[in-house]
Design a protein around this motif. Sequence first.
Motif, mmCIF file in Angstrom:
data_model
loop_
_atom_site.group_PDB
_atom_site.id
_atom_site.type_symbol
_atom_site.label_atom_id
_atom_site.label_comp_id
_atom_site.label_asym_id
_atom_site.label_seq_id
_atom_site.Cartn_x
_atom_site.Cartn_y
_atom_site.Cartn_z
ATOM 1 N N ARG A 39 0.948 -1.158 -0.067
ATOM 2 C CA ARG A 39 -0.239 -0.192 -0.115
ATOM 3 C C ARG A 39 0.893 1.258 0.032
ATOM 4 O O ARG A 39 0.543 2.344 -0.641
ATOM 5 C CB ARG A 39 -1.155 -0.025 1.313
ATOM 6 N N LYS A 40 2.142 1.198 0.680
ATOM 7 C CA LYS A 40 3.059 2.440 0.778
ATOM 8 C C LYS A 40 3.660 2.535 -0.445
ATOM 9 O O LYS A 40 3.692 3.778 -1.017
ATOM 10 C CB LYS A 40 3.964 2.123 1.968
ATOM 11 N N LEU A 41 3.865 1.623 -1.096
ATOM 12 C CA LEU A 41 4.435 1.462 -2.378
ATOM 13 C C LEU A 41 3.367 2.175 -3.549
ATOM 14 O O LEU A 41 3.874 2.837 -4.425
ATOM 15 C CB LEU A 41 4.812 0.071 -3.099
ATOM 16 N N VAL A 42 2.101 1.541 -3.403
ATOM 17 C CA VAL A 42 1.120 2.249 -4.365
ATOM 18 C C VAL A 42 0.970 3.854 -3.926
ATOM 19 O O VAL A 42 0.839 4.578 -5.061
ATOM 20 C CB VAL A 42 -0.108 1.511 -4.171
ATOM 21 N N GLU A 43 0.966 4.295 -2.733
ATOM 22 C CA GLU A 43 0.690 5.558 -2.435
ATOM 23 C C GLU A 43 1.899 6.424 -3.147
ATOM 24 O O GLU A 43 1.654 7.505 -3.376
ATOM 25 C CB GLU A 43 0.715 5.690 -0.923
ATOM 26 N N ASP A 44 3.206 6.036 -2.853
ATOM 27 C CA ASP A 44 4.458 6.587 -3.523
ATOM 28 C C ASP A 44 4.238 6.586 -5.225
ATOM 29 O O ASP A 44 4.508 7.934 -5.380
ATOM 30 C CB ASP A 44 5.596 5.779 -3.110
ATOM 31 N N LEU A 45 3.569 5.590 -5.610
ATOM 32 C CA LEU A 45 3.368 5.840 -6.891
ATOM 33 C C LEU A 45 2.254 6.740 -7.489
ATOM 34 O O LEU A 45 2.566 7.643 -8.378
ATOM 35 C CB LEU A 45 3.124 4.529 -7.766
ATOM 36 N N LYS A 46 1.409 6.986 -6.706
ATOM 37 C CA LYS A 46 0.354 7.732 -6.880
ATOM 38 C C LYS A 46 0.835 9.230 -6.668
ATOM 39 O O LYS A 46 0.469 10.305 -7.570
ATOM 40 C CB LYS A 46 -0.732 7.644 -5.837
ATOM 41 N N THR A 47 1.765 9.475 -5.666
ATOM 42 C CA THR A 47 2.310 10.802 -5.414
ATOM 43 C C THR A 47 3.215 11.206 -6.292
ATOM 44 O O THR A 47 3.173 12.249 -7.091
ATOM 45 C CB THR A 47 3.237 10.758 -4.174
ATOM 46 N N GLN A 48 4.019 10.284 -7.175
ATOM 47 C CA GLN A 48 4.606 10.319 -8.231
ATOM 48 C C GLN A 48 3.799 10.800 -9.544
ATOM 49 O O GLN A 48 4.369 11.528 -10.303
ATOM 50 C CB GLN A 48 5.638 9.217 -8.652
ATOM 51 N N LEU B 91 4.461 13.099 -21.292
ATOM 52 C CA LEU B 91 3.333 11.964 -21.274
ATOM 53 C C LEU B 91 3.650 10.611 -21.032
ATOM 54 O O LEU B 91 2.915 9.779 -20.427
ATOM 55 C CB LEU B 91 2.446 12.235 -22.611
ATOM 56 N N SER B 92 4.641 10.266 -21.738
ATOM 57 C CA SER B 92 5.308 8.766 -21.666
ATOM 58 C C SER B 92 5.557 8.268 -20.213
ATOM 59 O O SER B 92 5.177 7.529 -19.595
ATOM 60 C CB SER B 92 6.511 8.767 -22.552
ATOM 61 N N LYS B 93 6.156 9.083 -19.404
ATOM 62 C CA LYS B 93 6.401 9.311 -18.126
ATOM 63 C C LYS B 93 5.160 8.724 -17.089
ATOM 64 O O LYS B 93 5.106 8.143 -16.297
ATOM 65 C CB LYS B 93 7.016 10.404 -17.375
ATOM 66 N N ILE B 94 4.077 9.666 -17.489
ATOM 67 C CA ILE B 94 2.830 9.621 -16.907
ATOM 68 C C ILE B 94 2.217 8.314 -17.336
ATOM 69 O O ILE B 94 1.895 7.523 -16.237
ATOM 70 C CB ILE B 94 1.768 10.559 -17.250
ATOM 71 N N LEU C 263 4.111 5.528 -15.386
ATOM 72 C CA LEU C 263 3.716 5.586 -13.942
ATOM 73 C C LEU C 263 2.282 4.859 -13.900
ATOM 74 O O LEU C 263 2.085 4.323 -12.785
ATOM 75 C CB LEU C 263 3.632 6.969 -13.323
ATOM 76 N N ARG C 264 1.391 5.255 -14.785
ATOM 77 C CA ARG C 264 0.165 4.559 -14.809
ATOM 78 C C ARG C 264 0.126 3.092 -14.649
ATOM 79 O O ARG C 264 -0.733 2.487 -14.072
ATOM 80 C CB ARG C 264 -0.747 5.198 -15.864
ATOM 81 N N ASP C 265 1.072 2.660 -15.569
ATOM 82 C CA ASP C 265 1.169 1.259 -15.754
ATOM 83 C C ASP C 265 1.773 0.479 -14.344
ATOM 84 O O ASP C 265 1.177 -0.326 -14.030
ATOM 85 C CB ASP C 265 1.907 0.844 -16.955
ATOM 86 N N GLN C 266 2.560 1.101 -13.912
ATOM 87 C CA GLN C 266 3.181 0.621 -12.539
ATOM 88 C C GLN C 266 2.063 0.669 -11.476
ATOM 89 O O GLN C 266 2.248 -0.285 -10.870
ATOM 90 C CB GLN C 266 4.356 1.394 -12.092
ATOM 91 N N LEU C 267 1.380 1.853 -11.752
ATOM 92 C CA LEU C 267 0.373 1.891 -10.438
ATOM 93 C C LEU C 267 -0.724 0.875 -10.749
ATOM 94 O O LEU C 267 -1.299 0.256 -9.812
ATOM 95 C CB LEU C 267 -0.528 3.327 -10.662
ATOM 96 N N LYS C 268 -1.058 0.447 -12.168
ATOM 97 C CA LYS C 268 -2.141 -0.487 -12.284
ATOM 98 C C LYS C 268 -1.517 -1.807 -11.783
ATOM 99 O O LYS C 268 -2.376 -2.665 -10.928
ATOM 100 C CB LYS C 268 -2.210 -0.425 -13.846
#
Length: 549
Positions: free
Chosen positions: A418-427, A453-456, A459-464
């Motif tokens: 969950r902390k990892l996901v929260e960090d990804l959301k913050t990024q 945009l590619s970076k975004i 990050l979305r894929d990682q977050l998924k």
Amino acid sequence: MMDKVQVCVKVRGFLPSEKESGETKSAVKCQDDKVTVGEKVYPVRGFGAEVKNDHIYESLLHNTVKQSLSKGINMGVLCVGGSKSGKSTFLGTTAGIVSSVSETIFKHLPQNTDYFVGVSYLNIFNEKLLDMLNPADQQFKIKTQAGLGVYVEGLSEISVKSSSDLMRLFEQGNKVRKILQLEHNTPTTKSHTVLTISCEYKNNHGLVRSQIHFYSLAGLDHSKDPQVANSISCVEKLIASSSSGQDLTVASGSKITQLLRNVLDRSSFLAVIGLVAPTTSSLDTTTRTIELLQQLQQMELQATPNTLDTHKLIEDLRKRVAAARNTITAQTTGDIAKEHIAELDNSLAALTATKRLLWDERERASALAEEQRRQTLADQGVLEWMMESAQNATNSASNVLVLQREKDQLVGEYKKQRKLVEDLKTQLQSSITEHTSLAELPNQEEATLQDSLSKIHALRDQLKGGNEKLRDLKKGVKEAQDKLKTERSAGRKDAGSGNFVLTLMMKRDEAAHLRRDNQQFLEEEKERLQSEAEQEVAEIKLNTTQGNT
């Protein structure tokens, strides 16, 4: 006549998580005396997931176990494979082969004769030896002595009089191992275990002595853990040396290889079972497992009966001790030679170790070890011993303890994820804000915006992926909670009619965990709602920006 190593592959069934991910077709096929892995065919006997352990025991091990008992020849059963390949299930406590061996032993011990059957259970983690029958904090040494082989000095050996006694100790040892694993957050797949059953009885020709060693090796796929990887590498070198008839000096590389010398010196019966997963993701480990089996399959054994005459050896050692003392006493001038002192020390140590093989001494040591074991288990909160007159309540209490710690471990993993996901959301929010600012700048280059945009998107894929893992962990926590609830309910029924103290302990423990679970749920919901709101705001900003560019 030379004996052959008994070798086979056992494929486990699919785990629920593997089925959910769409894996239903086994990547490992077993047919007659061939095992097919991918496109490669190995000339090794194989058993599919549908084959029960008792069938494998009857076809592979039963006759050898009987010969071991009747002829006084040691035997080794070696289980190798990757993590979660089914090694523990294969050995088992109810439908595993240890139960079958135990029943065979007590069925085929000669009637109307004295006998001794003793059990010891050792766990090796990070080169530390742990006694699973008496898990007190002790220091053990591995020693070697002519006639005795390799043994662990100080390891508990408990005398048993029936198959049910033996299996009770094995089950308790497994629970101790699981509890220690949960306390230290170390998977059992990273440790080796050695269960030894010693059998002795008297017949018209004298004493018949044999040992059956069950070795379960750590997962072959733990390449990222240096100590585990080193011990597995040492095992592979030892097997290569043994199968090619070379000297076994490489056995000194790790604790498990030192102990494996007892069955890899070609003088014992040996059976090796390769436990493998059916999944394509495990094919590398499966191949590595079968290649080890193929090396061992080439070994020729010269299984030799144990001929140690304990009383004669004790008499010889006493003479050696007396001679060493006389030599030292007679030397009246100059310094006493170091070799004379060493000879006396070694002879005394050998005499002490050999005396421990006498039945009376072993029974006495067993009674002492049993007393120490009960005290240790009580001190460490393992409750099996508390209610032997009400076994159901006892088992339920210890099961609750194990399930609670399993759940606590899952909760810990969930929090980390969950902390990892929260960090990804913050990024992600930070990247969206940065992209929005860039888009508002005049004459901004398209390439810069595309990189942003590619970076975004990355990050979305990682977050998924992170969210999917988080959902799986949450589901696991829920399943563990349900199991715990069911077990506690069963425990209340059993304990309610048996032991007031145990009932009170379980109710107090349940209330404390319930309060903690409720508090944790409220905190998680609050954090989740806040995080989702912030994410929505960030997405709106991004959509607005993309609409303007």
